[in-house]
Design an enzyme around this catalytic site. Sequence first.
Site: not given
Ligand code: IVH
Length: 670
Positions: A117, A138, A315, A427
């Site tokens: 991620k 985005r 995470k 308040c």
């Molecule tokens: S898939 C519908 N793959 O995480 C699913 N997202 O919380 C679309 N991100 O804004 C996302 N690494 O920018 C996907 N390997 C990965 C990712 C990833 C980072 C980010 C993405 C998105 C956020 C979602």
Amino acid sequence: MTVPHNVAVRVRALREQIERHNYNYYVLDRPAISDAEYDRLFRELEQLEARHPELVTPDSPTQRVGAAPVSEFEEVVHRTPMLSLNNAFDDDEVAAFDRRVGEALKAGDIEYAAEPKFDGLAVSLTYEDGVLGKGATRGDGYTGEEVTANLRTIRAIPLRLDRHPALLEVRGEVLMLKHEFEELNRQQRTRGEKEFANPRNAAAGSLRQLDPRITASRRLTFFAYGLGAAEGRLPAFKKHSEVLDYLEANRFPVARERRVVKGVDGMLAYYRSVGEKRERLPYDIDGVVYKVNELAGQEKLGFVARAPRFAIAHKFPAEEAASEVLAIDVQVGRTGALTPVARLRPVFVGGVTVTNATLHNEDEVHRKDIRVGDTVMVRRAGDVIPEVVRVVNENRPPHARRFVIPAKCPVCGSAVRRLEHEAVARCTAGLYCPAQRKQAVLHFASRRAMDIEGLGEKLVDQLVDHGMIETPADLYRLDPDALADLERMGDKSAANLLAAIGASKRPTLARLIYALGIRNVGESTARDLAEHFRGLERLMEADEKALVQVPDVGPVVAQSIAQFFGEPHNRRVVRELLQAGVRTAPMLSRAAAAAAVAEKTFVLTGTLPHMTRDEAKARIEARGGRVAGSISKKTDYLVAGTDPGAKYDKARALGVKTLDEAGLLKLLEQ
Ligand code: IVH
């Protein structure tokens, strides 16, 4: 002047070579020539293009840099929304995800595509006929900012695709590599400029530059992780891993660490192995992502709200660090809620320096027994607001002071009251309290409410402190001269702000209701109320009995709404807004809205991004429409997803209107 054939051939060859070397260097990390040789090729191309400007095309490597600055970014509506991911924070949550997937797909040992991620910024790249035409951030997932010129400066992003469908949207993350981040901060230091807290902020700051030349000077990179909209011919993908292979074959950087794994054991083993490598990776990650690999399975699982059911982010644990509570202050929010905030000795945690942490409410402070002078553990994960996890008891100094919620509002001095069933003290002064007034105005102007650009915190502080506004309605009566006299304003900014305020006068009813800041009325309740009452007057007159008739409105929400409009002061604000010329945009009558779909014939083709075809069919039929299997002259709409096939061509030939999923939703929601 006609271009000699040999020059045109040479220009083409140079472009191919340069982009190949870009690819070797920026994507494969395997440069094949020296910098000097590269520069020589680049200069030769520049010279030829200077001599024959008619040869310059937008996909030439010389065009990556040097675009002129803009004064603001255009908005882009994403063809398909850019959604977020649900999170799992431990093994059990991953197992629960796998169980849900297994049950929905009636299968075991599910195959997942696992990826890092990336901790950067999501962007969408749209290629039209194989050429990078548009790139966007985005934003809120539905609309983002057009940052094409900036994205073009990223050498890892191909400007042109070799094999390509008519339209292809590639999605991924813009990042700054760790060593580039260190280098940038070194430069910032020597120039006496502000350093960036972490690579993510540096990447965000660099991508959102109005002058692309600045972006070009910051070394950003990109990793692709999926596709958005597509039109025309694409390979018949069966799996997400095939999509990634396709992207890689088309010269997009794709994470080297991606794997296909099976079941919970596979996912957890992947998580551990990436966790071990984390420090050594050249870029920051904040976890891993698992996606059901079979696209048919993804489609079957679909989406809930703003996240897919077929994917989850696992995470890494949030970082913790020790700090000291220097003071506990109290902030007053929009609804008067008093929130204790710990002022901390600055501490670097989770990639930023933290100086404040919310303590939520009085009870929370006492439950954790946090006192001024205590040493505490502070936690911060990603974008999440920093928190005090616990007190390190052995370090408590004898003079550590307990916290008591003040009896009087620290801003306006009015009485503070805490209702029995509530955790927060408030308040009681309402909009007479400057703190509440400021928050109310900020909320009113916010992007998802009236969307008044340029009305930020500093400005609202000044407007309220100078007595220029008491309620949001006063915004529409601001005096241009007084405005221009404010700190950091001037004639031009004042005129811009007044224009933005003027432009906000035609909101949808739902936005206006949301903007009023009624307690317990968020965006989605505001939409339900608008749909039900279809006019502000009717909503204002509704009693609690009428209000609970609205889907999803319960007694608590109904009471807040009735109380809000029972307050003469609030009714006056609404009246003044109307007097100032604020008018809600007309809503279609229910009959007209139904007619947009009723009796109409739809044909569905291709894969829709967020609905199965069955879902789409059910929703069309619920509105009285029909869904047919093939295109004819009688077809009213073709709804086309990715990989639409022959129906699409036929619809075009017959002049049948085509819609994408977003278009269909719009029609259904009218
Ligand atoms: S898939 C519908 N793959 O995480 C699913 N997202 O919380 C679309 N991100 O804004 C996302 N690494 O920018 C996907 N390997 C990965 C990712 C990833 C980072 C980010 C993405 C998105 C956020 C979602």
